[in-house]
Each structure stands twice: as structure tokens, then as C-alpha cells.
Design a protein around this motif. Structure first.
Motif, PDB file in Angstrom:
ATOM      1  N   ASP A  70      -2.375   7.232  -3.345  1.00 13.61           N
ATOM      2  CA  ASP A  70      -2.567   6.175  -4.332  1.00 13.61           C
ATOM      3  C   ASP A  70      -3.460   6.647  -5.470  1.00 13.61           C
ATOM      4  N   GLN A 104       4.996  -0.518  -7.874  1.00 15.99           N
ATOM      5  CA  GLN A 104       3.864  -0.033  -7.097  1.00 15.99           C
ATOM      6  C   GLN A 104       3.398   1.348  -7.561  1.00 15.99           C
ATOM      7  N   SER A 105       4.322   2.208  -7.961  1.00 15.12           N
ATOM      8  CA  SER A 105       3.925   3.547  -8.415  1.00 15.12           C
ATOM      9  C   SER A 105       3.102   3.477  -9.700  1.00 15.12           C
ATOM     10  N   LYS A 152       0.831  -1.184   0.000  1.00 15.17           N
ATOM     11  CA  LYS A 152       0.000   0.000   0.000  1.00 15.17           C
ATOM     12  C   LYS A 152       0.877   1.249   0.000  1.00 15.17           C
ATOM     13  N   VAL A 153       0.342   2.320  -0.610  1.00 12.92           N
ATOM     14  CA  VAL A 153       1.115   3.559  -0.693  1.00 12.92           C
ATOM     15  C   VAL A 153       1.481   4.071   0.694  1.00 12.92           C
ATOM     16  N   PHE A 189       2.722   9.075  -5.817  1.00 12.67           N
ATOM     17  CA  PHE A 189       3.284   8.014  -4.978  1.00 12.67           C
ATOM     18  C   PHE A 189       4.300   8.584  -3.988  1.00 12.67           C
ATOM     19  N   VAL A 200      -0.750   3.443  -9.212  1.00  7.30           N
ATOM     20  CA  VAL A 200      -1.482   4.613  -8.706  1.00  7.30           C
ATOM     21  C   VAL A 200      -2.635   4.935  -9.651  1.00  7.30           C
TER      22      VAL A 200
END
Length: 317
Positions: free
Chosen positions: A269, A216-217, A5-6, A264, A220
Motif C-alpha cells: 500500500d 483502490q490502487s 486493504k491491499v 498495488f 496507494v
């Protein structure tokens, strides 16, 4: 890999920023944008006067992620094989062996890139876009993550080769550090009086962990309204009466990815319109060519982008 998670990632990014700030004083915005660029798997063109910390920034970044760092000093006599590597004949094995060039690193500083010939500059094109190089018909993948920061001096035009539009378009952002304030410069003298803090800088994450943050970015969220906002901004650069060459579709994708990465970095997010507005100058300025007659009238890229941002309707979310 388990989803991150962000809210859990933000401290890691904050630690990275704080570590770089041990070396580079008073440049928080540029540091954040540089980290956003590398999270978006992009590259940065840093244009500024000598001595403001361009090399310090990229070396501090490389040390902070524990990645391999290579520096290429571009000169007029530099050859493409000096950048990519070369196949050398081994008399013992009677075979050609590939000797890697300085592009085989996590973080590469392409120093004074506009001092070398267009032929050598073009050796970077495949690496910037494809993250691989091809020598004698064989393709070699580059490190993951792979980040290039190229520098050029805006004051010294004699003996330089301006980067062609195709190569400028490969850079996600064009940044400037600028001079420090009097207070910041005084703090710099104190910090660097006994030793260089770069020598004792320790990694705060690994290259693999940075690769996870990149993945992960990219997750978003970007609303349909934000996507339409980005496209409208790009089209307005192409239709502007002072612009000879507007932003390409690669530029709109660059703004999209940079907005995800900046959100991010800021611990969100989702992308907001302010992320896009902040990034337009640094992602668009090097992709626009102003008409010669417009320059005579005092028009420049910064003014054009200011007008475009003011005239483009901002989405509610």
C-alpha cells in the motif's frame, strides 16, 4: 463501497495474472506491467515483431475480467467513423440514430495502429484521454473500465504513419514482449498442440470488480521523497544535452500513477523507489525525442535513461 486493504486485493490480482499465464507463457513481467497500466486507468502501446503473442495477451485479459472485447484492424483506408461510430438516418422515425463503433468495449485492441492515416489515429485521442467520444456535437461516454492496447510493428516502416508525439503521450506505457526462450517455446508447443487454451479461459473477476481495484490502487501512498524523485527524473530528461524533447508533466503523472498501480500489484500500500526505477523505461521511452546529431554519436533513449537513473539521487523511502 467499503475500503479494501491491499493485502486483501493482492490474491485477486494474483488470480488474474495466473489466468493470463495459462495462455501466455514466460511473460510474467509484461503481464504485471499490463495489469498495472489498466489499474492506473492508462493504455499500452505494444511494439514488437509479429507472432509473439500481442493479440493473445489482450484477448486473455479481456476474457479474464469478463469484459467486452473489440478488435480494430487499422488499415490505410480506415475512416474515423469506423472507429468511433456514425449517426445514420432512420427513415421510419425520421431521426438520426447513433451506431456505436468498436471503441465501445471494455478492452480494445488497436492492431497495427501506425498503418492508418493521422486523421483516423486522431479519432483515438479523445477516447484515450477523456474516455468519451464526440460525434455530431453529442458526447458519448465509454465503458468502465476502458483499456486500449495498440500494437505496431517496428520492422515494417513502408506504408506506415508514425504516431505523432501528442498521441504517443496518451499511452501510459510502451511495452515489448520479445521472443520466448527455447524452454518457453517448447512448453508453448505442448500447451497449444491439441487446442487453444484461450478458448476455454474463464473470467476470474468482473469488469465492476476491476473498477474497484482501480479505485483502490489510486489510494496507494506516495511519500514526498518519491514525488520529488519522479519530478527530478522528468526534469533531467528535459535538460539532457542529447534530448530534443523531454518528458512532459503528463509523463510525470503517468509515472506516479503507474508506480501506485505496480505497488498495488506487488501487494503493497506504498510506493518504493524500485517501483519508480522499474517503470521509468516503459513510461518515458516513447515520450523522449533524441536530437538527430546525438543519434549519429550513438545515443539512444535507453542509454540516456540508464544514465539519468544512475545519476539521480534515490530517496530513502
Amino acid at each position: 463501497m467499503n475500503p479494501i486493504k491491499v493485502e486483501q486485493v493482492h490474491p485477486a490480482v494474483a488470480n488474474l495474472i495466473a489466468n493470463i499465464e495459462k495462455v501466455l507463457i514466460g511473460k510474467r513481467s509484461v503481464i504485471e506491467l499490463t495489469i498495472a497500466a489498466i489499474l492506473a486507468k492508462g493504455h499500452v502501446l505494444l511494439e514488437d515483431v509479429p507472432g509473439v503473442g500481442k493479440t493473445m495477451l489482450v484477448r486473455a485479459l479481456a476474457k479474464s475480467i469478463g469484459g467486452e472485447f473489440k478488435r480494430i484492424q487499422f488499415t490505410p483506408d480506415l475512416l474515423p467513423t469506423d472507429v468511433t461510430g456514425v449517426a445514420i438516418f432512420n427513415q421510419k422515425s425520421l431521426e438520426f440514430e447513433f451506431r456505436q463503433g468498436p471503441l465501445f468495449a471494455h478492452v480494445v485492441l488497436a492492431d497495427e495502429i501506425n498503418r492508418t492515416s493521422p486523421k483516423t489515429q486522431s479519432a483515438l485521442l479523445e477516447a484515450l484521454e477523456e474516455r468519451s467520444i464526440t460525434v455530431d456535437g453529442t458526447t458519448y461516454p465509454l465503458a468502465k473500465p476502458f483499456f486500449v492496447m495498440a500494437t505496431q510493428n517496428p520492422l515494417e516502416y513502408e506504408g506506415t504513419f508514425p504516431l505523432p508525439e501528442a498521441q504517443l503521450d496518451r499511452f501510459l506505457m510502451q511495452l515489448r514482449l520479445g521472443y520466448p526462450s527455447m524452454e518457453e517455446e517448447t512448453r508453448m508447443l505442448t500447451r497449444f498442440s491439441d487446442s487453444n487454451p484461450l478458448d476455454s479461459l474463464e473470467p476470474v473477476m468482473t469488469a465492476d470488480e476491476l473498477g474497484q481495484l482501480q479505485d483502490q490502487s489510486a489510494e496507494v501512498k506516495v511519500s514526498e521523497g518519491i514525488k520529488e524523485y519522479i519530478v527530478r527524473l522528468c526534469h533531467k530528461t528535459r535538460d539532457h544535452h542529447h534530448v530534443y524533447l523531454g518528458v512532459s508533466p503528463r509523463g510525470s503523472l503517468a509515472l506516479y500513477r503507474a508506480a501506485q498501480a505496480l505497488a498495488f500489484v506487488r501487494g503493497r500500500d506504498y510506493v518504493i523507489p524500485d517501483d519508480v526505477k522499474e517503470l521509468v523505461p516503459v513510461t518515458f521511452s516513447h515520450r523522449i525525442i533524441v536530437k538527430p546529431e546525438a543519434r549519429l554519436e550513438g545515443a539512444n533513449v535507453d542509454r540516456i535513461l540508464t544514465v539519468i537513473l544512475a545519476e539521480t539521487r534515490v530517496p530513502m523511502g
